[in-house]
Structure formats: C-alpha cells, structure tokens
Design a protein around this motif. Structure first.
Motif, PDB file in Angstrom:
ATOM      1  N   TRP A  28       0.825  -1.211   0.000  1.00 37.79           N
ATOM      2  CA  TRP A  28       0.000   0.000   0.000  1.00 37.79           C
ATOM      3  C   TRP A  28       0.854   1.253   0.000  1.00 37.79           C
ATOM      4  O   TRP A  28       2.007   1.242   0.432  1.00 37.79           O
ATOM      5  CB  TRP A  28      -0.976   0.011   1.173  1.00 37.79           C
ATOM      6  N   LYS A  29       0.263   2.320  -0.487  1.00 43.00           N
ATOM      7  CA  LYS A  29       0.903   3.635  -0.497  1.00 43.00           C
ATOM      8  C   LYS A  29      -0.131   4.692  -0.139  1.00 43.00           C
ATOM      9  O   LYS A  29      -1.310   4.571  -0.469  1.00 43.00           O
ATOM     10  CB  LYS A  29       1.494   3.957  -1.873  1.00 43.00           C
ATOM     11  N   THR A  83      -3.392   3.872  -2.411  1.00 36.78           N
ATOM     12  CA  THR A  83      -3.408   2.740  -3.322  1.00 36.78           C
ATOM     13  C   THR A  83      -3.010   1.477  -2.571  1.00 36.78           C
ATOM     14  O   THR A  83      -2.311   1.539  -1.557  1.00 36.78           O
ATOM     15  CB  THR A  83      -2.447   2.934  -4.512  1.00 36.78           C
ATOM     16  N   ASP A  84      -3.457   0.340  -3.094  1.00 37.18           N
ATOM     17  CA  ASP A  84      -3.095  -0.948  -2.498  1.00 37.18           C
ATOM     18  C   ASP A  84      -3.041  -2.002  -3.593  1.00 37.18           C
ATOM     19  O   ASP A  84      -3.972  -2.125  -4.390  1.00 37.18           O
ATOM     20  CB  ASP A  84      -4.110  -1.354  -1.425  1.00 37.18           C
ATOM     21  N   ASN A  95      -5.734  -4.334  -7.692  1.00 42.33           N
ATOM     22  CA  ASN A  95      -5.168  -3.007  -7.459  1.00 42.33           C
ATOM     23  C   ASN A  95      -6.319  -2.059  -7.169  1.00 42.33           C
ATOM     24  O   ASN A  95      -7.252  -1.937  -7.967  1.00 42.33           O
ATOM     25  CB  ASN A  95      -4.392  -2.524  -8.689  1.00 42.33           C
ATOM     26  N   LEU A  96      -6.239  -1.401  -6.008  1.00 40.70           N
ATOM     27  CA  LEU A  96      -7.306  -0.487  -5.591  1.00 40.70           C
ATOM     28  C   LEU A  96      -6.711   0.893  -5.342  1.00 40.70           C
ATOM     29  O   LEU A  96      -5.562   1.019  -4.896  1.00 40.70           O
ATOM     30  CB  LEU A  96      -7.982  -0.993  -4.307  1.00 40.70           C
ATOM     31  N   GLY A  97      -7.500   1.930  -5.632  1.00 40.07           N
ATOM     32  CA  GLY A  97      -7.019   3.276  -5.398  1.00 40.07           C
ATOM     33  C   GLY A  97      -8.155   4.265  -5.198  1.00 40.07           C
ATOM     34  O   GLY A  97      -9.268   4.067  -5.680  1.00 40.07           O
ATOM     35  N   GLY A 154      -9.709  -7.136 -15.698  1.00 36.03           N
ATOM     36  CA  GLY A 154     -10.941  -6.382 -15.480  1.00 36.03           C
ATOM     37  C   GLY A 154     -10.651  -5.108 -14.714  1.00 36.03           C
ATOM     38  O   GLY A 154      -9.700  -5.049 -13.923  1.00 36.03           O
ATOM     39  N   GLU A 155     -11.451  -4.063 -14.959  1.00 35.91           N
ATOM     40  CA  GLU A 155     -11.240  -2.812 -14.228  1.00 35.91           C
ATOM     41  C   GLU A 155     -12.538  -2.018 -14.152  1.00 35.91           C
ATOM     42  O   GLU A 155     -13.444  -2.169 -14.988  1.00 35.91           O
ATOM     43  CB  GLU A 155     -10.163  -1.964 -14.891  1.00 35.91           C
ATOM     44  N   ALA A 156     -12.604  -1.179 -13.129  1.00 39.02           N
ATOM     45  CA  ALA A 156     -13.712  -0.231 -12.975  1.00 39.02           C
ATOM     46  C   ALA A 156     -13.127   1.067 -12.426  1.00 39.02           C
ATOM     47  O   ALA A 156     -12.286   1.040 -11.519  1.00 39.02           O
ATOM     48  CB  ALA A 156     -14.773  -0.785 -12.032  1.00 39.02           C
TER      49      ALA A 156
END
Length: 203
Positions: A28-29, A83-84, A95-97, A154-156
């Motif tokens: 994470w950041k 972000t993580d 990947n989440l942000g 996949g992305e959103a």
C-alpha cells in the motif's frame, strides 16, 4: 480568422510526497499531490471575416469584426491518494485506489456583455473568478491468471473533473459543472517469451 497571443508569463509547480509499506499480501501507499498553475494576463486578439471558396477567394460583405480573449489567475489542486496492490492468491491480484482532491480557481476575466468598444480591450472591467470543487476518483482493477501465460483482466473506474481558467477566455461566465466519468474494461492477455498480447474492451 487571424489570431495573435501576447507573450504570457506562466508559472507551475507540481509536488508529490508518498510513503508505502508491504504488509503480508498488501503493498500500500499513501500520498499527497500538490499542483499550482499561475498565468499572468493571457490575452489573444484577432479578426474574423468571411470569404468565398474558390481559386481567387473574395471577401464576402463588410463583416470583418474583432475578437479578443482574456483570463488571468491561479489554479490550485491539493490531493490525498491511497493505493493498495493486494495479492489475494498466486493467481489473483487486485489493485485499488482512491484520490480526494480540493481544486480552486482564483482570478478574473472580461465579460463580453460589459465590454465598452471605445476603450482598449484590456481596460475594460474585470469580473472575478472564485470557484472551489471537491473531486473524487476511484479505481479497481484485477488480474486473474488462468494459466502461467494466459489470464483475464478487469477494471472499474470513476473520476470527477472540474473546470479550468481557460474556460473563461471566451468572455462569458461558463457556468462550470463537474464532469463525472465512469469507466470499465474487460479483456484477456497472453504472455510469451517473445511477445505479449492483450485484447480489451473498454467503456
């Protein structure tokens, strides 16, 4: 149409500070982004006229008229982001942000409805610009490895964007509204020792 812009001093400053840590399956950041843009009396002056379309064009009528654009001020953005990268399993990574941004516009423009033709354009009354927005952005993407070389993507996404100083150059109040931009994508990938292929559909 012929246009000429005066030499315009522009100053910009961008800074980024972030820290991060790997913890278990997470990388994470968290950070802060600061962006400042300052423009000193941007001005464009010009003339518009109509002409025929032929080998030797002729001007149509006496409808030559002058145009002018002007804006001045500072645009500032201050944002916090997180972000993580989460390796849920050997075959699945997320990947989440998220980004939260405060944006402000300060300056002035010349409202063409108030322009007095008998004085120089820049001597006309200036109208203040004083706008603030809170913009949000979110991102999620996933990689699923079905085999060592083949997998799914996949992305959103969701993003908000507000206005800018140059929106005021046209000489009227642009009644700026925040744009809300959703996005999504899905695809496949194939990795080979000599090449990589990605096929993806996006919205």
């Amino acid at each position: 149409m012929a246009l000429a812009s005066r030499k315009t001093p522009v100053k910009s400053l961008t800074s980024l500070f972030e820290i991060g840590k790997k913890s278990g399956n997470h990388d994470w950041k968290i950070g802060v982004n600061q962006w400042m843009y300052d423009i000193d009396k941007f001005t464009t002056e010009g003339v518009i006229y109509n002409q025929t379309v032929e080998a030797n064009p002729q001007r149509v009528g006496d409808n030559i008229y002058g145009i002018a654009e002007y804006h001045n001020g500072t645009e500032n953005k201050t944002a916090l982001f997180l972000t993580d990268k989460w390796d849920i399993a050997n075959v699945l990574t997320l990947n989440l942000g998220a980004r939260f941004e405060y944006q402000s516009l300060r300056g002035d423009f010349i409202d063409n409805n108030d322009v007095i033709a008998d004085i120089p354009y820049l001597s006309n009354k200036k109208t203040d610009i004083d706008k603030d927005w809170f913009n949000k952005a979110f991102m999620l993407n996933a990689v699923y490895k079905m085999t060592r070389n083949f997998g799914l993507l996949g992305e959103a996404t969701y993003n908000e964007q507000a206005g800018h100083l140059e929106n005021y150059s046209a000489g009227n109040e642009p009644n700026l509204k925040k744009s809300k931009i959703p996005g999504a994508g899905f695809g496949v990938f194939y990795n080979h020792s000599m090449f990589s292929l990605v096929s993806k559909a996006t919205y």
